[in-house]
Scaffold this active site. Sequence first.
Site, PDB file in Angstrom:
ATOM      1  N   LEU A 231       0.698  -1.218   0.091  1.00  0.00           N
ATOM      2  CA  LEU A 231       0.470  -0.470  -0.134  1.00  0.00           C
ATOM      3  C   LEU A 231       0.987   0.743  -0.400  1.00  0.00           C
ATOM      4  O   LEU A 231       1.501   1.261   0.207  1.00  0.00           O
ATOM      5  CB  LEU A 231      -0.731  -0.026   1.007  1.00  0.00           C
ATOM      6  CG  LEU A 231      -1.481   1.206   1.251  1.00  0.00           C
ATOM      7  CD1 LEU A 231      -2.926   0.740   0.102  1.00  0.00           C
ATOM      8  CD2 LEU A 231      -2.325   1.188   2.924  1.00  0.00           C
ATOM      9  N   ASP A 232       0.578   2.492  -1.538  1.00  0.00           N
ATOM     10  CA  ASP A 232       1.408   3.514  -1.105  1.00  0.00           C
ATOM     11  C   ASP A 232       2.897   3.340  -1.266  1.00  0.00           C
ATOM     12  O   ASP A 232       3.713   4.567  -0.781  1.00  0.00           O
ATOM     13  CB  ASP A 232       0.972   4.024   0.239  1.00  0.00           C
ATOM     14  CG  ASP A 232      -0.055   4.584   0.151  1.00  0.00           C
ATOM     15  OD1 ASP A 232      -1.639   4.135  -0.702  1.00  0.00           O
ATOM     16  OD2 ASP A 232      -1.312   4.774   1.274  1.00  0.00           O
TER      17      ASP A 232
END
Lengths: 288, 288, 288, 288
Positions: A231-232
């Site tokens: 994530l990210d």
Amino acid sequence: MMKKSDTVAILLLSCADRPGLVSRISHFIYERGGNILDLDEHVDPVEKTFFIRVSWSTENFSIPPSELVEAFMPLAKEFNAIWKIRFTGRKTRIAIFVSRYDHCLQEILWRNSIGEFAIDIALIISNHPDLAPLAEHHGIPYHCFPVSSASKQEIELQERELLEKHSIDTIVLARYMQILSSQFVDRYPGQIINIHHSFLPAFVGSSPYRQAYERGVKIIGATSHYVTEELDQGPIIEQDIVRVSHKDTLDDLVRKGRDLERLVLAQALRLHSEHRILVNGKKTVVFD
Amino acid sequence: MMKKSDTVAILLLSCADRPGLVSRISHFIYERGGNILDLDEHVDPVEKTFFIRVSWSTENFSIPPSELVEAFMPLAKEFNAIWKIRFTGRKTRIAIFVSRYDHCLQEILWRNSIGEFAIDIALIISNHPDLAPLAEHHGIPYHCFPVSSASKQEIELQERELLEKHSIDTIVLARYMQILSSQFVDRYPGQIINIHHSFLPAFVGSSPYRQAYERGVKIIGATSHYVTEELDQGPIIEQDIVRVSHKDTLDDLVRKGRDLERLVLAQALRLHSEHRILVNGKKTVVFD
Amino acid sequence: MMKKSDTVAILLLSCADRPGLVSRISHFIYERGGNILDLDEHVDPVEKTFFIRVSWSTENFSIPPSELVEAFMPLAKEFNAIWKIRFTGRKTRIAIFVSRYDHCLQEILWRNSIGEFAIDIALIISNHPDLAPLAEHHGIPYHCFPVSSASKQEIELQERELLEKHSIDTIVLARYMQILSSQFVDRYPGQIINIHHSFLPAFVGSSPYRQAYERGVKIIGATSHYVTEELDQGPIIEQDIVRVSHKDTLDDLVRKGRDLERLVLAQALRLHSEHRILVNGKKTVVFD
Amino acid sequence: MMKKSDTVAILLLSCADRPGLVSRISHFIYERGGNILDLDEHVDPVEKTFFIRVSWSTENFSIPPSELVEAFMPLAKEFNAIWKIRFTGRKTRIAIFVSRYDHCLQEILWRNSIGEFAIDIALIISNHPDLAPLAEHHGIPYHCFPVSSASKQEIELQERELLEKHSIDTIVLARYMQILSSQFVDRYPGQIINIHHSFLPAFVGSSPYRQAYERGVKIIGATSHYVTEELDQGPIIEQDIVRVSHKDTLDDLVRKGRDLERLVLAQALRLHSEHRILVNGKKTVVFD
């Protein structure tokens, strides 16, 4: 900027550096009648990696687009290169994923309507019905799949079918508030563009504006990146920032950040659709 | 900008909001013959906290500087305020801590030499002898204390003695590569200004440029903040950023960041020495 | 940012400086039960002019909005002030003038649709039919007046009637390609907002992007200003810029500038509609 | 960034576009054992002009630096090109002209002292004695020629003699307050770098900060350009801007602009000394 009517070929390539790469590639183009319009080449002095983006007019090119990949293959193999060839005449086919916020979708649809992007927006997918009227105003098919944790796996399958059916090249997550499964992500490596509402790596995860507000930063940012499993953490394409002050409430941060998000995502999509980005491990090489 | 010769009084104050605060404060000034030059007041709509910075000409003021604090005390007590009063005629007394990098020190000394700051730089403290010639060129006493882990406690005592002796108001860490003890930090709350070479809260700790390089960010930043016990967690005063690309090596990041560091630190020092900053918990209110 | 439901009063005032102005104004508010939310006051040290913007909650205010102007009049007369009082409950009534470019209109309508502006867009006037569908999509009446040099005078009369009928406060020229007559302009002093596609005073008049392209500037800009009789000479409200390079064609300048134009005009409209601007001769004082 | 010790050759070239230029040039380098490190090529789609900057490692290059120009000559003649070849091992020789302001000189000397520039600062020329101590601190010869309108012609002759004697490549006008004669300027085409304290073409001529202050702009700028016969009309190398507000006095504009001036001039000098600039008529092509 190219005239829209031209057909231009674009080669993006990276490999281990060695003497003669530019000469060999440019000769390949020249001897087949191509005229180079723009060439940007760079050798990373630390990793000794060669990166090139070259575009050429195919007006008098002796090889038709359909045979170019095959023709270039021997050279690419010899260089052990990561590479792709694209043509401006073949627009990138896009699916946009949205939830409830309209600003990023609005921005992309409007820019596309005035011819800023070299893309075909084939469809819009959402987990909410809210933005259907906006899609309709622009004449783009809108597919609503309300996702629950129970239905997620099944719905992703339906979405993937839809994407296959429409020969989608690139997925734009325009503030889509669901996390895609790793199976989904793996199917589209370097082809899913997300916008995160912070200057990554600061404020990963949820509520970045709240995190920024509570930390008391004097600048906020937005980051567009390719989606990877983590994530990210995917390769960053583009970032921008805006100043904030103690007078700005959390709502003001959201308002100011909204402008960043849509401009940064639009810029990332432009770079991607003009084939200006090479993914290099956890980073991008952007030829702008 | 005030004429350098004027004596201007500056009040910085925060308290719980209630009706009448501006009226009471401005009346206090008016009835004693002060003429307000600049007033910036703001109520945080979430926390209901009142913040004010007001400056006034003391040309016809009936209370001498030495008695003003006492005169204002009853009002401040009634408001249960956090506050301070300063005069432009009394310059902030500064000690600068440095190690080997000269860019931040150079910037501050040069700006001071052309009259940009309302400060007296009383002394420079370093754990290295390298920057003594620069200090000498500007005629500022330079004290070298080579710190080791064994000697650190003893040396901090000597440094604190020196700071007391010179009545230092504010300590500027101009790329000082030692971490001050919490006893030291506690003695100077909201009085130690640091420059960190990243856009905090991204890349806390050591080697932020290397961290930024490895993450592949498209912007790098610098952050000036007040020092608190927690490393790189103090209230942020000022931040700025610069764009980088895949062509920038780690050395380029260091070079580009150097410009940010010195400008951001100089701006923070200017705001601080003009009494434009109120610390509000973990954040700052900056009246600029 | 204020909650939309609150009614907040805003005073904008300028006059020759003298002691006691803040005290008198804040006392006026306090003794009638107002609670000041935000006050920004500044004395120009050269011209000795006093400028103030103060906003206060009228929740417990003893004077109804309809009587406030009269109640404040004696003070304003005594100060010989230029002033106005506005209420957040009474939105600014806007007419937007456009020609064929949609980007500025699109931006304003979209921002208004998500509640960013405290305005009522009463109508859109154009000399072309092109943008009628966009107006319709947002449910705003669209009036098309094809202007020729012969009909100009007559059409301006019709337009002015329409503006009167709808009690228009402010006219936004969103890339309107006609020059308004001085009679028209005189009727709306400090109430007509224009966007010019250059960083004024560079490149006044027509084809600023072409002028910029031919001069080889490395930055282009956009400027929002109040319209006065002299073309592109009115008080500047807001400006912004973007970098360009030798790779940018004239079309690229137009594309990059388009983003500036819509953002700068939107920001100017926000500042204007939140009553943050005082016109001071040929300049503006912007309280942001 | 190159390692300082490497010797790298840099070719800057422009000519009318035709197929094969990149191929021919890169082959020239390859067949002589050069390894291209960075190549940036661009064809202006309007003027059909070809621009290239290419740098290559000469580690295994078969032609010594002293013979390279002659070796490349036939190709350049065939292309009817404007071109030059430089080597990183041969630093640009600089003369800096100053008057009384120290900020630009200070900036350049400091950056040079920490190795940011690939230049040799051979001498400083001034019409005032003020900055002699700064020159002395950095160990650079300082020549003071007090200019009057009567002596101007004679003094320029002396200055030119001095420049010849020191084999000066490039003259930097670091806020030099005299206008050079056209004879002088003609002798150094594309070799005299000036800093003008406005975002040209706004505010040409004298007192640009005063002009900006009186016009009420919201941004001020600085522009570095090559000097030509026409005042402030030469090809622009670099520009930057900073925001100002109604609170900024003329003195504040000067202070804020000072930071712009020194950074913009330093950046222009860096680009010039790294051979990243091609003059193309009234514009520059900057390969950065």
